[in-house]
Design an enzyme around this catalytic site. Structure first.
Site: not given
Ligand SMILES: [Fe+2]
Length: 314
Positions: A59, A196, A243, A12
């Site tokens: 977030h 990431h 995530e 996302h």
């Molecule tokens: Fe995220």
């Protein structure tokens, strides 16, 4: 009865939303990303779900560090796109499905998963970017093709839930959906990742070997993934790689055996590995005919896969 027909895993990355909103989809850097979702959009148009459950993380848009629920289920009638610092994304307000969401809340909480019930919640790129990737660009004044039930998971402040807990929550969601009396076709998204890290000395870390292994096991051997401890995600997939536990909620909501419909992986997109997979539950008809058939296992498997009309594996 309602039923979950498929699970979708999708990164996302917020920059994907920005590229879409700012008309950059034809630029070579972004075309590489968006072209990987063309078949997925076609699959979604053909599948026509009645409802989508989208597992994502907030977030710091709906929740701040003052209050972060581990699992928060959106039971509202609608969810406006959040202002993430440069105004809300130009996408339509997301319509919810309060009746199914409340049913899931009741079933799952009585199954001893203590969800937070959200009757008002804004949603950020964690949810709207995968929606665009699967449903396509939708004008701000138009409508998304189906109602959505958001499930926000804490993966931003330690301790996030374990992969096993996420997988078992997926199982409980499947049970909840299957006990809902209305005949609804439901899909479930797991979003975020893949590897990431956005800050610190390892910023920009991408581990394609880990990511591909994760996708392989998600499809064929999810039990291997539920045992992975947080520290391994951190070490191998970067700080934000955690995530990926959200994909295990999606996988837990599917049957043990699934058909991999489609997969896409590319690096990088804004320093993040983009991963995507579509896993379909076999239709009841295919399962029945496979069980009845006396043919050898290989042929049964091919027949079951053939009977899944939605299969578009490339
Ligand atoms: Fe995220």
């Amino acid at each position: 009865m309602a039923r979950i027909v498929a699970g979708i895993g999708s990164s996302h990355v917020p920059a994907i939303g920005a590229a879409l909103d700012n008309g950059k989809t034809e630029e070579p850097y972004w075309k590489r990303v968006f072209s990987g979702f063309e078949k997925s959009e076609a699959w979604m148009r053909k599948t026509k779900p009645d409802v989508a459950i989208i597992v994502y993380n907030d977030h710091a848009s709906a929740f701040s560090v003052e209050m972060i629920p581990t699992f928060a289920l959106g039971c509202a009638a609608e969810f406006p796109p959040a202002d993430e610092g440069w105004g809300p994304r130009p996408v339509p307000v997301i319509k919810g499905h309060p009746a199914l969401a409340s049913h899931i809340a009741q079933s799952v909480i009585l199954d001893e998963f203590d969800l937070t019930i959200c009757n008002k919640m804004e949603v950020d790129h964690g949810m709207t970017v995968p929606m665009n990737l699967l449903f396509g660009k939708v004008d701000k004044n138009a409508h998304w093709p189906c109602p959505v039930i958001p499930l926000a998971v804490n993966v931003v402040m330690y301790p996030p839930p374990t992969g096993h807990r996420c997988y078992m929550l997926g199982r409980a969601i499947r049970k909840a959906v299957e006990s809902y009396p209305e005949d609804l076709k439901v899909v479930i998204f797991g979003t975020g990742g893949l590897s990431h890290q956005i800050s610190g000395p390892r910023a920009g870390l991408i581990n394609s070997k880990w990511d591909k292994n994760f996708l392989d096991n998600l499809s064929k051997n999810p039990q291997k993934l539920v045992k992975i401890p947080h520290i391994d995600y951190m070490r191998e997939a970067g700080a934000e790689g955690i995530e990926m536990v959200m994909w295990l909620i999606m996988r837990g909501a599917l049957n043990d055996k699934v058909d991999e419909v489609y997969r896409f992986y590319t690096v990088p997109a804004s320093n993040t590995a983009v991963g995507h997979i579509i896993l379909a539950n076999r239709s009841r008809a295919a399962r029945k005919s496979a069980a009845k058939s006396k043919r050898p296992a290989g042929k049964i498997k091919r027949a079951a896969a053939h009977a899944n009309a939605d299969r578009v594996r490339s």
